[in-house]
Design an enzyme around this catalytic site. Structure first.
Site, PDB file in Angstrom:
ATOM      1  N   ILE A 294      39.600  29.164  31.983  1.00  0.00           N
ATOM      2  CA  ILE A 294      38.455  29.146  32.759  1.00  0.00           C
ATOM      3  C   ILE A 294      38.882  28.656  34.293  1.00  0.00           C
ATOM      4  O   ILE A 294      38.143  29.173  35.376  1.00  0.00           O
ATOM      5  CB  ILE A 294      37.611  28.013  32.367  1.00  0.00           C
TER       6      ILE A 294
ATOM      7  N   ILE B  62      39.173  31.902  36.040  1.00  0.00           N
ATOM      8  CA  ILE B  62      37.873  32.579  36.210  1.00  0.00           C
ATOM      9  C   ILE B  62      37.148  32.086  37.558  1.00  0.00           C
ATOM     10  O   ILE B  62      36.645  32.544  38.164  1.00  0.00           O
ATOM     11  CB  ILE B  62      36.999  32.656  35.120  1.00  0.00           C
ATOM     12  N   HIS B  63      37.383  30.657  37.536  1.00  0.00           N
ATOM     13  CA  HIS B  63      36.834  29.870  38.696  1.00  0.00           C
ATOM     14  C   HIS B  63      37.598  30.484  39.951  1.00  0.00           C
ATOM     15  O   HIS B  63      36.842  30.357  41.196  1.00  0.00           O
ATOM     16  CB  HIS B  63      37.110  28.582  38.464  1.00  0.00           C
ATOM     17  N   ALA B  64      38.985  30.655  39.840  1.00  0.00           N
ATOM     18  CA  ALA B  64      39.483  31.038  41.012  1.00  0.00           C
ATOM     19  C   ALA B  64      38.947  32.470  41.508  1.00  0.00           C
ATOM     20  O   ALA B  64      38.612  32.660  42.873  1.00  0.00           O
ATOM     21  CB  ALA B  64      41.113  31.226  40.823  1.00  0.00           C
TER      22      ALA B  64
ATOM     23  N   HIS C 205      35.826  31.635  43.429  1.00  0.00           N
ATOM     24  CA  HIS C 205      36.316  31.341  44.920  1.00  0.00           C
ATOM     25  C   HIS C 205      36.662  32.521  45.843  1.00  0.00           C
ATOM     26  O   HIS C 205      35.996  32.438  46.842  1.00  0.00           O
ATOM     27  CB  HIS C 205      37.217  30.398  44.929  1.00  0.00           C
TER      28      HIS C 205
END
Length: 109
Positions: free
Chosen positions: A74, A77-79, A82
């Site tokens: 996750i 995925i978050h990166a 961004h």
């Protein structure tokens, strides 16, 4: 690649993309004040930060293409989110800068 290394890479993307997004916002603030030279400088710095995180992403893609499997988590995925936001912020900053330049000419400033 082990999980710890992948987390480190993801956080590098987040840091560079976040800085890029902040600098893009700064560029829009400067353009709003008709400081186009300062706006361009901030946008150039935003692009440098974007290129840094884009290179990290490219390295991950290259490793994957070379059959080196990476664990998707996750944080990674978050990166990627961004990184996408940084791209959008830069595109918006460019458009706002053009708009404010046109407005300044209309106002004769």
């Amino acid at each position: 690649m082990d999980s710890e290394k992948l987390y480190e890479i993801a956080f590098q993307i987040i840091v560079h993309a976040g800085e890029s997004r902040s600098l893009s916002s700064e560029a829009m603030d400067k353009a709003e004040k008709y400081d186009f030279e300062g706006a361009k400088e901030s946008l150039d710095k935003a692009n440098e930060e974007f290129l840094a995180c884009h290179q990290i992403q490219t390295d991950l893609l290259t490793a994957e293409a070379n059959r080196e499997k990476n664990e998707i988590n996750i944080i990674l995925i978050h990166a990627q989110d961004h990184l996408t936001m940084a791209i959008t912020a830069m595109e918006n900053a460019k458009r706002f800068m053009n708009l404010y330049e046109k407005l300044s000419k209309m106002e004769g400033k």
